[in-house]
Design a protein around this motif. Structure first.
Motif, PDB file in Angstrom:
ATOM      1  N   ARG A 194      26.857  42.709  29.491  1.00 38.01           N
ATOM      2  CA  ARG A 194      27.071  44.084  29.039  1.00 38.01           C
ATOM      3  C   ARG A 194      28.126  44.785  29.873  1.00 38.01           C
ATOM      4  O   ARG A 194      28.869  45.622  29.376  1.00 38.01           O
ATOM      5  N   ARG A 195      28.208  44.472  31.147  1.00 36.47           N
ATOM      6  CA  ARG A 195      29.173  45.105  32.033  1.00 36.47           C
ATOM      7  C   ARG A 195      30.055  44.046  32.683  1.00 36.47           C
ATOM      8  O   ARG A 195      29.617  42.925  32.908  1.00 36.47           O
ATOM      9  N   PRO A 196      31.316  44.378  32.982  1.00 36.81           N
ATOM     10  CA  PRO A 196      32.191  43.416  33.663  1.00 36.81           C
ATOM     11  C   PRO A 196      31.681  43.112  35.059  1.00 36.81           C
ATOM     12  O   PRO A 196      31.018  43.943  35.692  1.00 36.81           O
ATOM     13  N   ARG A 197      32.011  41.919  35.547  1.00 36.43           N
ATOM     14  CA  ARG A 197      31.534  41.484  36.857  1.00 36.43           C
ATOM     15  C   ARG A 197      32.667  40.844  37.641  1.00 36.43           C
ATOM     16  O   ARG A 197      33.658  40.381  37.062  1.00 36.43           O
ATOM     17  N   PRO A 198      32.558  40.804  38.974  1.00 40.14           N
ATOM     18  CA  PRO A 198      33.604  40.172  39.789  1.00 40.14           C
ATOM     19  C   PRO A 198      33.842  38.713  39.423  1.00 40.14           C
ATOM     20  O   PRO A 198      34.968  38.218  39.574  1.00 40.14           O
ATOM     21  N   ALA A 199      32.802  38.030  38.929  1.00 39.40           N
ATOM     22  CA  ALA A 199      32.970  36.619  38.565  1.00 39.40           C
ATOM     23  C   ALA A 199      34.038  36.447  37.491  1.00 39.40           C
ATOM     24  O   ALA A 199      34.752  35.426  37.458  1.00 39.40           O
ATOM     25  N   GLU A 200      34.183  37.442  36.613  1.00 38.29           N
ATOM     26  CA  GLU A 200      35.204  37.347  35.571  1.00 38.29           C
ATOM     27  C   GLU A 200      36.607  37.377  36.165  1.00 38.29           C
ATOM     28  O   GLU A 200      37.517  36.700  35.672  1.00 38.29           O
ATOM     29  N   ILE A 201      36.785  38.148  37.219  1.00 40.36           N
ATOM     30  CA  ILE A 201      38.087  38.206  37.871  1.00 40.36           C
ATOM     31  C   ILE A 201      38.444  36.845  38.449  1.00 40.36           C
ATOM     32  O   ILE A 201      39.571  36.346  38.283  1.00 40.36           O
ATOM     33  N   THR A 202      37.491  36.236  39.121  1.00 38.83           N
ATOM     34  CA  THR A 202      37.723  34.902  39.699  1.00 38.83           C
ATOM     35  C   THR A 202      38.087  33.897  38.620  1.00 38.83           C
ATOM     36  O   THR A 202      39.031  33.110  38.773  1.00 38.83           O
ATOM     37  N   LEU A 203      37.350  33.934  37.513  1.00 40.33           N
ATOM     38  CA  LEU A 203      37.604  32.993  36.426  1.00 40.33           C
ATOM     39  C   LEU A 203      38.976  33.211  35.810  1.00 40.33           C
ATOM     40  O   LEU A 203      39.725  32.251  35.557  1.00 40.33           O
TER      41      LEU A 203
END
Length: 445
Positions: A194-203
């Protein structure tokens, strides 16, 4: 452009879910969150249809003539998804403008037939492409009302991955031409929340690095830009919602310019490989810009527009005069058009200007430009609004950025699947409507 609220929109029930839940006794109707969980009473069969239809949409399996599963399935399900489009901001206007553009394109084709050849096969293929495109967007919007958006994303990714088995591998650069898009969508769909997360930045940055090592300049820039927009949503809360939306638009423009500048420097200094460096240096020296040097088709598009601003029509084949006008526009960018590319690709049987914006103009005239303007404005505002509310996932941002790139530098035939998936996941639900819960959630974090 802002989301509007209408009583009709608030009262629309979710298909298969029974009557809509009444507003909270302590919260006025207009203050209800625009995004909630999918109702549990949606039938299992309805959910399975949604999952299968989305996968068939992105699979694009060829069927008969110009029909593929991306065209036939959403068109066949029009009675199912039609009512859902009124729940999303701008969707009905998008449908209406597309219909008007098709009528205009057919009229232009009839007018051009006196001086140009009109290929009925090309005409039929483009009409189906446009109809299948808007129907695909409607299908995705409906799917978001009956299954969680993460399921929609994974279903779309499944279709893209299965499609890899139908496509021949391009030995020149398999990552760039075959695997990049499908695997990026799959990877980002797996982490949708539902909300963006730091893991998405890494990916996003990891995939950008892979793209950088595989001579994918535009993919590298798009992924870095998406990572920065995810990062922007994780900043401290210091501004109000309205200020944040405006600030986000300014931030988006500034970051795009910075990514282009930094990316150009990295390329020209050889960080993306010697072959990419040499090709880019030659393009900059020829036109003064990496964008114009890499996409000289814009020179042809501008010259053709100046010569025939009304456009050409659907299925129209360029004549010798058109080709000479296009070559003169490309030559103005210090590009040598006498290398076979113009005759064999750009005008080899139809007019292909390697830009969604230019292709919409050439086929649909001024109405095509209006349609393109609406789509661009709707996409940018929807993205800015979702980012400002800190609810835009890495997948939605990536698809939106990729779509915007293709509007300027991608041919409409290859860009249409990206455009459909981007709009299907990006469009914002009207306030108070139970839809799109992972794209826009106005509840406090």
């Amino acid at each position: 452009m802002t989301a509007t609220t209408t009583p009709a929109a608030r009262d629309v029930p979710v298909p298969g879910a029974g009557p809509a839940a009444p507003p909270s006794a302590t919260q006025p109707a207009d203050a209800q969150p625009a995004a909630v969980a999918v109702p549990a009473r949606v039938r299992v069969s309805t959910r399975l249809v949604a999952v299968g239809a989305v996968a068939a949409l992105t699979l694009e399996m060829p069927l008969v003539d110009a029909f593929t599963t991306a065209v036939l399935v959403p068109l066949a399900l029009t009675p199912v998804w039609w009512s859902a489009t009124r729940r999303f901001v701008g969707a009905r206007t998008l449908l209406a403008l597309t219909g008007l553009a098709l009528l205009t394109g057919l009229w232009l084709s009839a007018s051009a037939s006196a001086t140009h050849t009109v290929d009925p096969t090309l005409l039929r293929a483009h009409v189906l492409l446009m109809l299948g495109g808007v129907a695909g967007i409607g299908l995705l919007l409906w799917a978001r009302t009956v299954v969680p958006v993460r399921v929609v994303a994974l279903s779309a990714a499944a279709g893209l991955v299965m499609r890899l088995a139908l496509e021949p591998i391009n030995p020149a650069n398999p990552w760039k031409y075959n695997f990049s898009y499908a695997l990026t969508v799959l990877a980002l769909a797996l982490v949708v929340r539902r909300r963006p997360r730091p893991a998405e930045i890494t990916l996003l940055l990891l995939i950008a690095a892979v793209s950088m090592l595989n001579d994918s300049r535009s993919a590298f820039a798009t992924l870095v830009l998406a990572a920065l927009l995810v990062l922007w949503q994780l900043r401290p809360r210091t501004l109000g919602r309205r200020a944040n939306a405006i600030t986000t638009l300014a931030f988006f423009g500034a970051v795009t310019a910075c990514v282009y500048s930094a990316g150009t420097n990295l390329i020209l200094e050889g960080y993306l490989g010697e072959e990419t460096q040499q090709r880019s240096i030659a393009q900059v020296e020829a036109s003064g810009s990496l964008l114009l040097g890499g996409r000289p088709e814009w020179g042809a598009s501008v010259a053709l527009f100046a010569e025939r601003p009304a456009g050409y029509g659907i299925g129209v084949v360029a004549n010798l005069d058109d080709i000479l006008v296009a070559k003169s526009g490309m030559a103005a960018l210090n590009y040598d058009p006498n290398n076979g590319y113009v005759e064999n690709y750009m005008f080899g049987g139809e007019i292909k200007l390697h830009s969604v914006l230019a292709d919409l103009w050439s086929r649909h005239g001024p109405v095509g430009l209006v349609l393109a303007g609406w789509m661009l404005g709707l996409a940018v505002w929807s993205l800015a609004s979702a980012v400002a509310r800190r609810v835009a996932t890495g997948l939605v941002i990536y698809l939106a950025c990729l779509m915007l790139w293709n509007f300027a530098f991608g041919p409409i035939y290859s860009a249409m699947p990206i455009l459909v998936l981007a709009f299907g996941l990006l469009l914002l639900p009207r306030r108070g409507v139970d839809a799109g819960h992972a794209t826009l959630d106005e509840r406090p974090a």
